[in-house]
Design a protein around this motif. Structure first.
Motif, PDB file in Angstrom:
ATOM      1  N   VAL A  72      -3.105  -6.839  -4.524  1.00  0.00           N
ATOM      2  CA  VAL A  72      -4.027  -7.308  -5.049  1.00  0.00           C
ATOM      3  C   VAL A  72      -3.891  -8.662  -4.032  1.00  0.00           C
ATOM      4  CG1 VAL A  72      -4.909  -8.781  -6.990  1.00  0.00           C
ATOM      5  CG2 VAL A  72      -3.814  -6.535  -7.420  1.00  0.00           C
ATOM      6  N   TRP A  73      -5.275  -9.191  -3.629  1.00  0.00           N
ATOM      7  CA  TRP A  73      -5.268 -10.255  -2.834  1.00  0.00           C
ATOM      8  C   TRP A  73      -6.438 -11.018  -2.953  1.00  0.00           C
ATOM      9  CZ3 TRP A  73      -5.871  -5.562  -0.698  1.00  0.00           C
ATOM     10  CH2 TRP A  73      -6.716  -5.343   0.313  1.00  0.00           C
ATOM     11  N   PRO A  74      -6.473 -12.397  -2.990  1.00  0.00           N
ATOM     12  CA  PRO A  74      -7.919 -13.410  -2.911  1.00  0.00           C
ATOM     13  C   PRO A  74      -8.788 -12.784  -1.747  1.00  0.00           C
ATOM     14  CG  PRO A  74      -5.964 -14.645  -2.460  1.00  0.00           C
ATOM     15  CD  PRO A  74      -5.338 -13.240  -2.753  1.00  0.00           C
ATOM     16  N   LEU A  75      -9.992 -12.938  -1.906  1.00  0.00           N
ATOM     17  CA  LEU A  75     -10.966 -12.716  -0.685  1.00  0.00           C
ATOM     18  C   LEU A  75     -11.705 -14.105  -0.992  1.00  0.00           C
ATOM     19  CD1 LEU A  75     -12.005 -11.015   1.606  1.00  0.00           C
ATOM     20  CD2 LEU A  75     -13.449  -9.851  -0.102  1.00  0.00           C
ATOM     21  N   GLY A  76     -11.575 -14.977   0.049  1.00  0.00           N
ATOM     22  CA  GLY A  76     -12.101 -16.270  -0.105  1.00  0.00           C
ATOM     23  C   GLY A  76     -11.933 -16.971  -1.459  1.00  0.00           C
ATOM     24  N   ARG A  77     -12.766 -17.877  -1.904  1.00  0.00           N
ATOM     25  CA  ARG A  77     -12.720 -18.567  -3.007  1.00  0.00           C
ATOM     26  C   ARG A  77     -13.171 -18.076  -4.363  1.00  0.00           C
ATOM     27  NH1 ARG A  77     -15.297 -24.078  -1.430  1.00  0.00           N
ATOM     28  NH2 ARG A  77     -14.901 -24.619  -3.499  1.00  0.00           N
ATOM     29  N   VAL A  78     -14.100 -16.955  -4.305  1.00  0.00           N
ATOM     30  CA  VAL A  78     -14.795 -16.348  -5.561  1.00  0.00           C
ATOM     31  C   VAL A  78     -14.574 -15.101  -5.563  1.00  0.00           C
ATOM     32  CG1 VAL A  78     -16.328 -18.283  -5.449  1.00  0.00           C
ATOM     33  CG2 VAL A  78     -16.878 -16.229  -4.412  1.00  0.00           C
ATOM     34  N   GLN A  79     -13.892 -14.335  -4.817  1.00  0.00           N
ATOM     35  CA  GLN A  79     -13.854 -12.966  -4.979  1.00  0.00           C
ATOM     36  C   GLN A  79     -12.187 -12.454  -4.817  1.00  0.00           C
ATOM     37  OE1 GLN A  79     -16.506 -11.675  -1.811  1.00  0.00           O
ATOM     38  NE2 GLN A  79     -17.874 -11.127  -3.447  1.00  0.00           N
ATOM     39  N   ALA A  80     -11.887 -11.167  -5.081  1.00  0.00           N
ATOM     40  CA  ALA A  80     -10.725 -10.707  -5.016  1.00  0.00           C
ATOM     41  C   ALA A  80     -10.641  -9.253  -4.953  1.00  0.00           C
ATOM     42  CB  ALA A  80      -9.850 -10.782  -6.540  1.00  0.00           C
ATOM     43  N   VAL A  81      -9.682  -8.824  -4.159  1.00  0.00           N
ATOM     44  CA  VAL A  81      -9.662  -7.238  -3.799  1.00  0.00           C
ATOM     45  C   VAL A  81      -8.456  -6.399  -4.432  1.00  0.00           C
ATOM     46  CG1 VAL A  81      -9.313  -5.547  -2.039  1.00  0.00           C
ATOM     47  CG2 VAL A  81     -10.805  -7.613  -1.525  1.00  0.00           C
ATOM     48  N   VAL A  82      -8.804  -5.417  -5.119  1.00  0.00           N
ATOM     49  CA  VAL A  82      -7.544  -4.732  -5.798  1.00  0.00           C
ATOM     50  C   VAL A  82      -7.757  -3.318  -5.134  1.00  0.00           C
ATOM     51  CG1 VAL A  82      -6.963  -3.371  -7.798  1.00  0.00           C
ATOM     52  CG2 VAL A  82      -7.867  -5.612  -7.992  1.00  0.00           C
ATOM     53  N   GLU A  83      -6.584  -2.767  -4.199  1.00  0.00           N
ATOM     54  CA  GLU A  83      -6.261  -1.703  -3.538  1.00  0.00           C
ATOM     55  C   GLU A  83      -5.543  -0.710  -4.172  1.00  0.00           C
ATOM     56  OE1 GLU A  83      -6.302  -2.072   0.763  1.00  0.00           O
ATOM     57  OE2 GLU A  83      -4.219  -1.359   0.298  1.00  0.00           O
ATOM     58  N   LEU A  84      -5.925   0.499  -4.502  1.00  0.00           N
ATOM     59  CA  LEU A  84      -5.303   1.500  -5.245  1.00  0.00           C
ATOM     60  C   LEU A  84      -5.314   2.665  -4.605  1.00  0.00           C
ATOM     61  CD1 LEU A  84      -7.790   1.105  -8.217  1.00  0.00           C
ATOM     62  CD2 LEU A  84      -5.341   0.260  -8.269  1.00  0.00           C
ATOM     63  N   HIS A  85      -3.731   2.939  -4.248  1.00  0.00           N
ATOM     64  CA  HIS A  85      -3.156   4.338  -3.315  1.00  0.00           C
ATOM     65  C   HIS A  85      -2.895   5.163  -4.349  1.00  0.00           C
ATOM     66  CE1 HIS A  85      -3.096   1.740   0.585  1.00  0.00           C
ATOM     67  NE2 HIS A  85      -3.212   1.008  -0.367  1.00  0.00           N
ATOM     68  N   SER A  86      -3.384   6.491  -3.847  1.00  0.00           N
ATOM     69  CA  SER A  86      -2.833   7.806  -4.353  1.00  0.00           C
ATOM     70  C   SER A  86      -2.821   9.091  -3.506  1.00  0.00           C
ATOM     71  CB  SER A  86      -3.854   8.182  -5.754  1.00  0.00           C
ATOM     72  OG  SER A  86      -4.964   8.854  -5.221  1.00  0.00           O
ATOM     73  N   ASP A  87      -2.164   9.884  -3.892  1.00  0.00           N
ATOM     74  CA  ASP A  87      -2.311  11.409  -3.149  1.00  0.00           C
ATOM     75  C   ASP A  87      -3.661  11.727  -2.563  1.00  0.00           C
ATOM     76  OD1 ASP A  87       0.515  11.212  -3.556  1.00  0.00           O
ATOM     77  OD2 ASP A  87       0.344  12.663  -5.281  1.00  0.00           O
ATOM     78  N   HIS A  88      -4.753  11.377  -3.318  1.00  0.00           N
ATOM     79  CA  HIS A  88      -5.940  11.618  -2.838  1.00  0.00           C
ATOM     80  C   HIS A  88      -6.695  10.680  -2.302  1.00  0.00           C
ATOM     81  CE1 HIS A  88      -5.547  15.027  -5.989  1.00  0.00           C
ATOM     82  NE2 HIS A  88      -5.141  13.996  -6.924  1.00  0.00           N
ATOM     83  N   GLY A  89      -5.892   9.595  -1.777  1.00  0.00           N
ATOM     84  CA  GLY A  89      -6.604   8.538  -1.183  1.00  0.00           C
ATOM     85  C   GLY A  89      -6.676   7.253  -1.378  1.00  0.00           C
ATOM     86  N   THR A  90      -7.277   6.325  -0.983  1.00  0.00           N
ATOM     87  CA  THR A  90      -7.476   4.938  -1.345  1.00  0.00           C
ATOM     88  C   THR A  90      -8.446   4.440  -1.803  1.00  0.00           C
ATOM     89  OG1 THR A  90      -5.582   4.606   0.450  1.00  0.00           O
ATOM     90  CG2 THR A  90      -6.966   2.590  -0.373  1.00  0.00           C
TER      91      THR A  90
END
Length: 115
Positions: A72-90
Motif C-alpha cells: 500500500v502506498w500514497p499516490l500524490g495527495r489524494v489517492q492511494a494504491v493497494v497492490e495485491l499479489h497471488s499465484d494467479h497474478g497481481t
C-alpha cells in the motif's frame, strides 16, 4: 461489536489497452472486529476477498508499506494504491484516499486499537 462495510469506487490499473479508461469499479471494504479485530478485507469484482492488516492500510496511506503479498502506498495527495499479489497474478487498485480514511475511522469507532 458491529461489522463495518463500506462500498468504494476504485480503478483497477492494468497494462491492457491504455487508450481507454475502463472507469471506476465497485469495491467492498469490510471489517469484522469479532472475527479478526486486526484485519480488514477488500473485495474486488470477480475475485475473492483479500485480508490484510488494518495497520498496514493505515501506514500505507502515509508512506509505502508492505506485508506479505500486499503493498500500500500514497499516490500524490489524494489517492492511494493497494497492490495485491497471488499465484494467479497481481491486482493493482487505485483508491481515493478519503474513502480509505473514512473506512478506517469507522473501523476504529467499532473497535479501537488495543494498547
Amino acid at each position: 461489536m458491529s461489522v463495518v462495510e463500506q462500498y468504494a469506487r476504485a480503478h483497477i490499473v492494468t497494462d491492457e489497452d491504455l487508450r481507454e479508461d475502463p472507469g471506476a469499479v465497485p469495491v467492498i471494504l469490510r471489517y469484522d472486529p469479532d472475527t479478526d479485530p486486526r484485519s480488514v478485507r477488500v473485495g474486488l469484482p470477480g475475485t475473492n476477498e483479500w485480508t490484510f492488516s488494518r495497520a498496514l492500510l493505515e501506514q500505507g496511506l502515509r508512506v509505502p508499506a508492505e506485508s506479505g503479498d500486499v503493498r500500500v502506498w500514497p499516490l500524490g495527495r489524494v489517492q492511494a494504491v493497494v497492490e495485491l499479489h497471488s499465484d494467479h497474478g497481481t491486482s493493482v487498485v487505485q483508491f481515493e484516499s478519503k474513502a480509505l480514511l473514512r473506512f478506517l475511522r469507522r473501523t476504529y469507532m467499532a473497535a479501537p486499537v488495543a494498547r
